[in-house]
Design an enzyme around this catalytic site. Structure first.
Site, PDB file in Angstrom:
ATOM      1  N   ASP A  15       0.815  -1.222   0.000  1.00  5.01           N
ATOM      2  CA  ASP A  15       0.000   0.000   0.000  1.00  5.01           C
ATOM      3  C   ASP A  15       0.845   1.267   0.000  1.00  5.01           C
ATOM      4  OD1 ASP A  15      -2.392  -1.324  -0.034  1.00  5.01           O
ATOM      5  OD2 ASP A  15      -2.834  -1.065   2.103  1.00  5.01           O
ATOM      6  N   ARG A  96       0.843   4.953  17.027  1.00  4.43           N
ATOM      7  CA  ARG A  96       0.517   6.050  16.101  1.00  4.43           C
ATOM      8  C   ARG A  96       0.987   7.418  16.589  1.00  4.43           C
ATOM      9  NH1 ARG A  96       0.282   1.516  14.066  1.00  4.43           N
ATOM     10  NH2 ARG A  96      -1.236   0.990  12.467  1.00  4.43           N
ATOM     11  N   ASP A 125      -6.977   3.996  12.704  1.00  4.88           N
ATOM     12  CA  ASP A 125      -5.646   4.569  12.544  1.00  4.88           C
ATOM     13  C   ASP A 125      -5.646   5.887  11.769  1.00  4.88           C
ATOM     14  OD1 ASP A 125      -4.300   2.720  14.095  1.00  4.88           O
ATOM     15  OD2 ASP A 125      -4.126   1.292  12.443  1.00  4.88           O
ATOM     16  N   SER A 177      -4.460  -8.974   8.174  1.00  2.00           N
ATOM     17  CA  SER A 177      -3.853  -7.659   8.292  1.00  2.00           C
ATOM     18  C   SER A 177      -3.192  -7.598   9.663  1.00  2.00           C
ATOM     19  CB  SER A 177      -4.935  -6.592   8.155  1.00  2.00           C
ATOM     20  OG  SER A 177      -4.426  -5.366   8.617  1.00  2.00           O
TER      21      SER A 177
HETATM   22  N1  ARG Z   1      -8.176  -2.560  16.045  1.00  4.68           N
HETATM   23  C1  ARG Z   1      -6.912  -2.218  16.566  1.00  4.68           C
HETATM   24  C2  ARG Z   1      -6.844  -0.751  16.849  1.00  4.68           C
HETATM   25  O1  ARG Z   1      -7.604  -0.008  16.308  1.00  4.68           O
HETATM   26  C3  ARG Z   1      -5.788  -2.697  15.703  1.00  4.68           C
HETATM   27  C4  ARG Z   1      -5.692  -2.117  14.337  1.00  4.68           C
HETATM   28  C5  ARG Z   1      -4.445  -2.587  13.740  1.00  4.68           C
HETATM   29  N2  ARG Z   1      -4.347  -2.541  12.327  1.00  4.68           N
HETATM   30  C6  ARG Z   1      -4.130  -3.645  11.565  1.00  4.68           C
HETATM   31  N3  ARG Z   1      -3.828  -3.457  10.336  1.00  4.68           N
HETATM   32  N4  ARG Z   1      -4.237  -4.864  12.024  1.00  4.68           N
HETATM   33  O2  ARG Z   1      -6.047  -0.311  17.626  1.00  4.68           O
END
Ligand code: ARG
Length: 408
Positions: A15, A96, A125, A177
């Protein structure tokens, strides 16, 4: 050369690799790629750095921020016993804000007008990136290629990449993912999107199956804390970072630290998430056990509420917000006497606190014991109960007037 610059949060994956070219072609900007090392299970970051240049970035930077991440970010999460919805140690939500901080720093250093990220339009995110950026520099503008482009299927994205000589993954793509850092690992998508389906065993890399025979013996560990942070393991002084790594390994070996949950995303969708957080859960377990001993009752109870709010704010992308900062201040003052040792026992997927001690322990044996050493004033209990129950007694008398007695 183009006029404007964009700093892109670069991971080396498909990506964000495609995003480099897309930004150049569609937005006519110079791309500066920034890969931030927060302790991900590793691809070689030098390879990642060069990959961005090969695709067309004018500059490519790798920053190892692991120490800062532990000391300035994870330390706050541990002191807050941060668990979103009482379960999830905020793995992705924690990384993040530090990535954002370095994106903004690089944007300033390069006088870039834009920051870009590779988040989809459906997750948390994107919010964490964009609100974080706005908080640190409200004048920076955001580009979100993956949310904007029409390369909606993986096939189209692969075609786009192949047509431009962007390296595409040769192995079959994992259906999952995954996002990880030194605080743990998040796994979603694929078969996991069926909340009834048991997670397949091959999704795990940090924890072993507790039903296996990797570890048939119980193992004990002693963690020492000073003012809320771990400073030693089994009496050996080591850095917080080292302790996290060691606990990830040890707890993971015993199969402790898997979470299978349905969680509420900020954007309103429920999603099924699997986490592997052996070190994080171990440290939070131990830290809580010490707080039980060292925090005065009202403070402990109040802190539980603050912890929930703190976790919710951080989950929702409000790391850089006045409320979150104020709560940090509260939490910090609670940690002054959170010093001492906790003994844990690992066995077959469990981590149990079996001992705790502190020079500031509020546990008073003479008050607690039922033995002869008892110094608790039982006579005082009678008057206390009379007054504590007084409003209830008065209410019960009045209730009789409406013909109710002893009902609930
Ligand atoms: N749902 C979790 C959060 O919002 C993890 C997101 C992580 N992203 C991923 N691509 N698995 O903190």
């Amino acid at each position: 050369m183009s006029e404007e610059k964009v700093v892109l949060a670069y991971s080396g994956g498909l990506d964000t690799s495609v995003a480099i070219r897309w930004l150049i072609e569609e937005k006519n900007v110079d791309v500066i790629a920034l890969a931030v090392d927060v302790g991900q299970e590793r691809q070689d970051l030098e390879v990642v750095r060069r990959k961005a240049l090969g695709i067309g970035a004018v500059e490519s930077i790798v920053k190892d921020v692991r120490e800062e991440y532990v000391e300035e970010f994870i330390a706050k999460a541990l002191k807050a016993n941060a668990l979103y919805e009482n379960k999830y140690p905020l793995v992705s939500a924690m990384s993040r804000p530090i990535i954002v901080k370095h994106l903004v720093e690089e944007a300033h250093r390069h006088q870039a007008k834009y920051i870009a990220h590779g988040c989809t339009g459906k997750g948390n995110d994107q919010v964490r990136f964009e609100v974080g950026i706005a908080a640190l520099d409200p004048d920076l503008e955001v580009m979100a290629p993956v949310r904007e482009w029409d390369l909606t299927t993986r096939e189209r994205e692969m075609e786009y990449a192949a047509a431009r000589g962007i390296p595409v993954p040769t192995t079959k793509k994992s259906p999952y993912s995954i996002d990880d850092n030194l605080w743990g690992r998040a796994i979603e998508c694929g078969v996991l999107e069926d909340p009834w389906a048991e997670p397949p065993s091959d999704i795990y890399t940090l924890t072993s199956d507790a039903r296996g025979h990797q570890c048939d013996e119980a193992e004990y560990v002693e963690l020492s804390f000073e003012q809320g942070l771990p400073v030693a393991l089994d009496g050996e002084i080591m850095s917080f970072h080292e302790i996290i790594d060691r606990m990830n390994e040890l707890a993971g070996k015993h199969g402790f630290g898997r979470i299978d949950m349905i969680e509420n995303r900020l954007i309103g969708v429920k999603s099924r998430e699997i986490y592997e957080v052996p070190g994080a859960l171990t440290l939070i377990t131990a830290h809580k056990a010490l707080e039980d001993l060292c925090l005065e009752r009202d403070l402990l109870h109040y802190k539980l509420q603050i912890e929930q709010k703190w976790s919710e704010l951080v989950y929702n992308g409000m790391w850089y917000s006045p409320l979150k900062e104020a709560l940090d201040g509260f939490i910090e003052t609670t940690q002054q006497l959170v010093t001492g040792d906790v003994r844990l026992r690992f066995f077959k997927g469990s981590c149990v606190t079996v001992g705790r001690r502190s020079p500031y322990s509020l546990y008073d044996y003479n008050l607690a014991t039922y033995d002869e050493a008892d110094t608790f004033d039982r006579d005082a209990a009678k008057g206390f109960i009379d007054l504590h129950g007084l409003p209830t007694r008065v209410w019960a008398r009045q209730r009789r007037k409406v013909g109710k007695e002893g009902e609930v």
